[in-house]
Design an enzyme around this catalytic site. Structure first.
Site, PDB file in Angstrom:
ATOM      1  N   HIS A  10       0.832  -1.210   0.000  1.00 15.64           N
ATOM      2  CA  HIS A  10       0.000   0.000   0.000  1.00 15.64           C
ATOM      3  C   HIS A  10       0.868   1.262   0.000  1.00 15.64           C
ATOM      4  O   HIS A  10       0.601   2.211  -0.733  1.00 15.64           O
ATOM      5  CB  HIS A  10      -0.888   0.034   1.249  1.00 15.64           C
ATOM      6  CG  HIS A  10      -1.907  -1.051   1.327  1.00 15.64           C
ATOM      7  ND1 HIS A  10      -2.068  -1.850   2.438  1.00 15.64           N
ATOM      8  CD2 HIS A  10      -2.830  -1.483   0.434  1.00 15.64           C
ATOM      9  CE1 HIS A  10      -3.058  -2.713   2.231  1.00 15.64           C
ATOM     10  NE2 HIS A  10      -3.531  -2.523   1.020  1.00 15.64           N
ATOM     11  N   SER A  29      -2.636  -7.555   3.155  1.00 12.26           N
ATOM     12  CA  SER A  29      -2.950  -7.464   4.593  1.00 12.26           C
ATOM     13  C   SER A  29      -3.373  -8.832   5.120  1.00 12.26           C
ATOM     14  O   SER A  29      -3.027  -9.196   6.248  1.00 12.26           O
ATOM     15  CB  SER A  29      -4.075  -6.454   4.821  1.00 12.26           C
ATOM     16  OG  SER A  29      -3.722  -5.195   4.327  1.00 12.26           O
ATOM     17  N   ARG A  55      -1.864  -6.458  -8.270  1.00 12.67           N
ATOM     18  CA  ARG A  55      -0.764  -7.369  -7.946  1.00 12.67           C
ATOM     19  C   ARG A  55      -0.625  -8.478  -8.974  1.00 12.67           C
ATOM     20  O   ARG A  55       0.453  -8.763  -9.454  1.00 12.67           O
ATOM     21  CB  ARG A  55      -0.998  -8.010  -6.571  1.00 12.67           C
ATOM     22  CG  ARG A  55      -0.646  -7.110  -5.436  1.00 12.67           C
ATOM     23  CD  ARG A  55      -1.273  -7.589  -4.165  1.00 12.67           C
ATOM     24  NE  ARG A  55      -2.729  -7.481  -4.242  1.00 12.67           N
ATOM     25  CZ  ARG A  55      -3.532  -7.541  -3.210  1.00 12.67           C
ATOM     26  NH1 ARG A  55      -3.036  -7.766  -2.013  1.00 12.67           N
ATOM     27  NH2 ARG A  55      -4.830  -7.398  -3.338  1.00 12.67           N
ATOM     28  N   LYS A  64     -15.654  -7.081   5.393  1.00 16.96           N
ATOM     29  CA  LYS A  64     -14.629  -8.068   5.749  1.00 16.96           C
ATOM     30  C   LYS A  64     -14.396  -8.203   7.261  1.00 16.96           C
ATOM     31  O   LYS A  64     -13.475  -8.890   7.668  1.00 16.96           O
ATOM     32  CB  LYS A  64     -13.300  -7.675   5.088  1.00 16.96           C
ATOM     33  CG  LYS A  64     -13.345  -7.717   3.557  1.00 16.96           C
ATOM     34  CD  LYS A  64     -12.045  -7.222   2.961  1.00 16.96           C
ATOM     35  CE  LYS A  64     -12.036  -7.316   1.448  1.00 16.96           C
ATOM     36  NZ  LYS A  64     -10.830  -6.709   0.862  1.00 16.96           N
TER      37      LYS A  64
HETATM   38  P1  ADP Z   1      -9.764  -3.631  -0.684  1.00 17.77           P
HETATM   39  O1  ADP Z   1     -10.500  -4.292   0.410  1.00 17.77           O
HETATM   40  O2  ADP Z   1     -10.451  -2.444  -1.260  1.00 17.77           O
HETATM   41  O3  ADP Z   1      -9.190  -4.548  -1.748  1.00 17.77           O
HETATM   42  P2  ADP Z   1      -7.076  -3.411   0.322  1.00 17.77           P
HETATM   43  O4  ADP Z   1      -6.641  -2.657   1.516  1.00 17.77           O
HETATM   44  O5  ADP Z   1      -6.909  -4.898   0.373  1.00 17.77           O
HETATM   45  O6  ADP Z   1      -8.546  -2.962   0.083  1.00 17.77           O
HETATM   46  O7  ADP Z   1      -6.320  -2.876  -0.960  1.00 17.77           O
HETATM   47  C1  ADP Z   1      -6.452  -1.551  -1.386  1.00 17.77           C
HETATM   48  C2  ADP Z   1      -5.818  -1.413  -2.753  1.00 17.77           C
HETATM   49  O8  ADP Z   1      -4.411  -1.645  -2.665  1.00 17.77           O
HETATM   50  C3  ADP Z   1      -6.330  -2.384  -3.807  1.00 17.77           C
HETATM   51  O9  ADP Z   1      -6.374  -1.716  -5.038  1.00 17.77           O
HETATM   52  C4  ADP Z   1      -5.273  -3.462  -3.831  1.00 17.77           C
HETATM   53  O10 ADP Z   1      -5.206  -4.109  -5.084  1.00 17.77           O
HETATM   54  C5  ADP Z   1      -4.025  -2.628  -3.589  1.00 17.77           C
HETATM   55  N1  ADP Z   1      -2.926  -3.414  -3.034  1.00 17.77           N
HETATM   56  C6  ADP Z   1      -2.927  -4.177  -1.921  1.00 17.77           C
HETATM   57  N2  ADP Z   1      -1.730  -4.769  -1.721  1.00 17.77           N
HETATM   58  C7  ADP Z   1      -0.932  -4.380  -2.764  1.00 17.77           C
HETATM   59  C8  ADP Z   1       0.414  -4.665  -3.166  1.00 17.77           C
HETATM   60  N3  ADP Z   1       1.177  -5.511  -2.471  1.00 17.77           N
HETATM   61  N4  ADP Z   1       0.865  -4.085  -4.294  1.00 17.77           N
HETATM   62  C9  ADP Z   1       0.062  -3.266  -5.018  1.00 17.77           C
HETATM   63  N5  ADP Z   1      -1.214  -2.970  -4.702  1.00 17.77           N
HETATM   64  C10 ADP Z   1      -1.704  -3.511  -3.594  1.00 17.77           C
END
Ligand code: ADP
Length: 161
Positions: A17, A128, A90, A41
Protein backbone atom coordinates in the site's frame (compact mmCIF):
# COMPACT_ATOMS: atom_id res chain seq x y z
CA UNK A 1 -4.43 20.44 -10.06
CA UNK A 2 -5.25 16.73 -10.20
CA UNK A 3 -6.47 15.03 -7.04
CA UNK A 4 -6.58 11.24 -6.76
CA UNK A 5 -8.31 9.15 -4.13
CA UNK A 6 -6.89 5.77 -3.14
CA UNK A 7 -9.67 3.79 -1.45
CA UNK A 8 -9.20 0.51 0.41
CA UNK A 9 -9.53 -1.41 3.65
CA UNK A 10 -5.88 -1.06 4.75
CA UNK A 11 -6.36 -3.61 7.57
CA UNK A 12 -3.54 -2.82 8.32
CA UNK A 13 -1.42 -1.03 5.71
CA UNK A 14 1.52 -2.91 4.17
CA UNK A 15 4.64 -1.99 2.20
CA UNK A 16 2.51 -2.72 -0.91
CA UNK A 17 0.00 0.00 0.00
CA UNK A 18 2.73 2.46 0.99
CA UNK A 19 4.49 1.86 -2.32
CA UNK A 20 1.28 2.68 -4.25
CA UNK A 21 0.72 5.82 -2.10
CA UNK A 22 4.29 7.00 -2.67
CA UNK A 23 4.09 6.45 -6.42
CA UNK A 24 0.63 8.05 -6.71
CA UNK A 25 1.98 11.09 -4.84
CA UNK A 26 4.51 11.57 -7.67
CA UNK A 27 1.91 11.45 -10.45
CA UNK A 28 -0.86 13.46 -8.77
CA UNK A 29 -0.87 16.83 -7.03
CA UNK A 30 -2.85 15.54 -4.09
CA UNK A 31 -3.61 12.00 -2.92
CA UNK A 32 -6.47 11.36 -0.51
CA UNK A 33 -6.24 7.86 0.93
CA UNK A 34 -9.74 6.64 1.86
CA UNK A 35 -9.99 4.07 4.63
CA UNK A 36 -13.24 2.19 4.20
CA UNK A 37 -15.46 2.16 7.25
CA UNK A 38 -18.20 -0.31 6.41
CA UNK A 39 -16.03 -3.10 5.11
CA UNK A 40 -17.91 -6.38 4.82
CA UNK A 41 -14.63 -8.07 5.75
CA UNK A 42 -15.03 -7.46 9.53
CA UNK A 43 -11.65 -5.78 9.92
CA UNK A 44 -9.13 -6.56 12.65
CA UNK A 45 -8.49 -2.85 13.28
CA UNK A 46 -11.15 -0.16 13.76
CA UNK A 47 -11.31 2.53 11.10
CA UNK A 48 -9.74 5.03 13.53
CA UNK A 49 -6.84 2.66 14.17
CA UNK A 50 -6.33 2.05 10.43
CA UNK A 51 -6.34 5.81 9.72
CA UNK A 52 -3.89 6.38 12.57
CA UNK A 53 -1.53 3.65 11.35
CA UNK A 54 -1.50 5.10 7.83
CA UNK A 55 -1.04 8.68 9.03
CA UNK A 56 2.11 7.69 10.88
CA UNK A 57 3.45 5.52 8.05
CA UNK A 58 2.83 8.14 5.34
CA UNK A 59 3.77 11.23 7.40
CA UNK A 60 6.80 12.03 5.23
CA UNK A 61 4.85 12.15 1.96
CA UNK A 62 3.79 15.82 1.75
CA UNK A 63 0.82 15.76 -0.66
CA UNK A 64 -1.01 12.84 1.01
CA UNK A 65 -3.91 12.95 3.46
CA UNK A 66 -5.66 10.02 5.10
CA UNK A 67 -9.42 10.05 5.70
CA UNK A 68 -12.03 7.53 6.80
CA UNK A 69 -14.99 7.04 4.47
CA UNK A 70 -18.22 5.17 4.13
CA UNK A 71 -20.10 4.15 1.01
CA UNK A 72 -19.14 4.45 -2.64
CA UNK A 73 -15.63 5.33 -3.79
CA UNK A 74 -17.04 7.62 -6.52
CA UNK A 75 -18.86 9.67 -3.89
CA UNK A 76 -15.69 9.87 -1.80
CA UNK A 77 -13.86 11.04 -4.94
CA UNK A 78 -16.48 13.74 -5.63
CA UNK A 79 -16.47 14.94 -2.01
CA UNK A 80 -12.72 15.43 -2.28
CA UNK A 81 -12.77 17.07 -5.72
CA UNK A 82 -10.86 14.10 -7.19
CA UNK A 83 -10.80 13.25 -10.89
CA UNK A 84 -9.03 9.93 -10.42
CA UNK A 85 -9.42 6.76 -8.36
CA UNK A 86 -6.14 4.89 -7.86
CA UNK A 87 -6.05 1.13 -7.31
CA UNK A 88 -3.14 -1.29 -7.11
CA UNK A 89 -2.82 -4.44 -9.19
CA UNK A 90 -0.76 -7.37 -7.95
CA UNK A 91 -1.68 -10.28 -10.17
CA UNK A 92 -4.28 -11.45 -12.67
CA UNK A 93 -6.37 -12.60 -9.72
CA UNK A 94 -6.92 -8.91 -8.81
CA UNK A 95 -7.78 -8.02 -12.39
CA UNK A 96 -11.30 -9.37 -12.87
CA UNK A 97 -12.70 -7.77 -9.72
CA UNK A 98 -10.83 -4.50 -10.27
CA UNK A 99 -12.01 -4.26 -13.89
CA UNK A 100 -15.62 -4.81 -12.85
CA UNK A 101 -15.30 -2.18 -10.11
CA UNK A 102 -13.73 0.31 -12.51
CA UNK A 103 -16.48 -0.27 -15.07
CA UNK A 104 -19.18 0.11 -12.42
CA UNK A 105 -17.60 3.34 -11.19
CA UNK A 106 -17.44 4.56 -14.78
CA UNK A 107 -21.21 4.06 -15.11
CA UNK A 108 -21.86 5.74 -11.76
CA UNK A 109 -19.52 8.68 -12.44
CA UNK A 110 -18.38 9.01 -16.09
CA UNK A 111 -16.14 11.98 -15.27
CA UNK A 112 -13.96 10.01 -12.83
CA UNK A 113 -11.25 7.72 -14.17
CA UNK A 114 -9.68 4.69 -12.48
CA UNK A 115 -5.91 4.47 -12.78
CA UNK A 116 -4.14 1.21 -11.95
CA UNK A 117 -0.61 1.12 -10.63
CA UNK A 118 1.01 -2.27 -10.97
CA UNK A 119 2.76 -3.51 -7.86
CA UNK A 120 6.48 -3.22 -7.44
CA UNK A 121 7.78 -6.76 -7.89
CA UNK A 122 9.18 -7.06 -4.37
CA UNK A 123 5.66 -6.52 -2.95
CA UNK A 124 3.68 -8.63 -5.42
CA UNK A 125 2.89 -11.29 -2.79
CA UNK A 126 2.14 -8.82 0.00
CA UNK A 127 -1.42 -8.44 1.24
CA UNK A 128 -2.95 -7.46 4.59
CA UNK A 129 -4.62 -10.89 4.74
CA UNK A 130 -1.36 -12.83 4.26
CA UNK A 131 0.43 -10.53 6.71
CA UNK A 132 -2.20 -11.20 9.39
CA UNK A 133 -1.93 -14.95 8.73
CA UNK A 134 1.86 -14.86 9.22
CA UNK A 135 1.41 -12.71 12.35
CA UNK A 136 -1.07 -15.20 13.81
CA UNK A 137 1.69 -17.83 13.78
CA UNK A 138 4.45 -15.45 14.95
CA UNK A 139 6.30 -15.50 11.62
CA UNK A 140 8.82 -12.91 10.41
CA UNK A 141 6.91 -9.82 9.26
CA UNK A 142 9.86 -7.63 8.31
CA UNK A 143 9.18 -7.90 4.56
CA UNK A 144 5.49 -7.01 4.90
CA UNK A 145 5.33 -3.65 6.67
CA UNK A 146 7.44 -1.06 8.51
CA UNK A 147 8.41 -1.83 12.15
CA UNK A 148 5.79 0.51 13.69
CA UNK A 149 2.97 -1.32 11.87
CA UNK A 150 4.38 -4.73 12.80
CA UNK A 151 4.42 -3.62 16.43
CA UNK A 152 0.73 -2.61 16.52
CA UNK A 153 -0.21 -5.78 14.64
CA UNK A 154 1.63 -7.99 17.17
CA UNK A 155 -0.03 -6.13 20.07
CA UNK A 156 -3.48 -6.56 18.51
CA UNK A 157 -2.88 -10.28 17.94
CA UNK A 158 -1.77 -10.74 21.57
CA UNK A 159 -4.85 -8.88 22.83
CA UNK A 160 -7.13 -11.08 20.76
CA UNK A 161 -5.60 -14.34 21.96
P1 ADP B 1 -9.76 -3.63 -0.68
O1 ADP B 1 -10.50 -4.29 0.41
O2 ADP B 1 -10.45 -2.44 -1.26
O3 ADP B 1 -9.19 -4.55 -1.75
P2 ADP B 1 -7.08 -3.41 0.32
O4 ADP B 1 -6.64 -2.66 1.52
O5 ADP B 1 -6.91 -4.90 0.37
O6 ADP B 1 -8.55 -2.96 0.08
O7 ADP B 1 -6.32 -2.88 -0.96
C1 ADP B 1 -6.45 -1.55 -1.39
C2 ADP B 1 -5.82 -1.41 -2.75
O8 ADP B 1 -4.41 -1.65 -2.67
C3 ADP B 1 -6.33 -2.38 -3.81
O9 ADP B 1 -6.37 -1.72 -5.04
C4 ADP B 1 -5.27 -3.46 -3.83
O10 ADP B 1 -5.21 -4.11 -5.08
C5 ADP B 1 -4.03 -2.63 -3.59
N1 ADP B 1 -2.93 -3.41 -3.03
C6 ADP B 1 -2.93 -4.18 -1.92
N2 ADP B 1 -1.73 -4.77 -1.72
C7 ADP B 1 -0.93 -4.38 -2.76
C8 ADP B 1 0.41 -4.66 -3.17
N3 ADP B 1 1.18 -5.51 -2.47
N4 ADP B 1 0.86 -4.08 -4.29
C9 ADP B 1 0.06 -3.27 -5.02
N5 ADP B 1 -1.21 -2.97 -4.70
C10 ADP B 1 -1.70 -3.51 -3.59
Amino acid sequence: MVTAVYPGSFDPATYGHLDIIRRASVSFDRVVVGVLHNSAKSPLFSVEERVNILEKAAKNIPNVVIKPFDGLSVNFAKENGAQVIVRGLRAVTDFEYELQMAQTNRVLAPDIDTVFLTTSLEYAYVSSTIMKEVARFDGDLSKFAPPEIIQVLRMKMQKNR
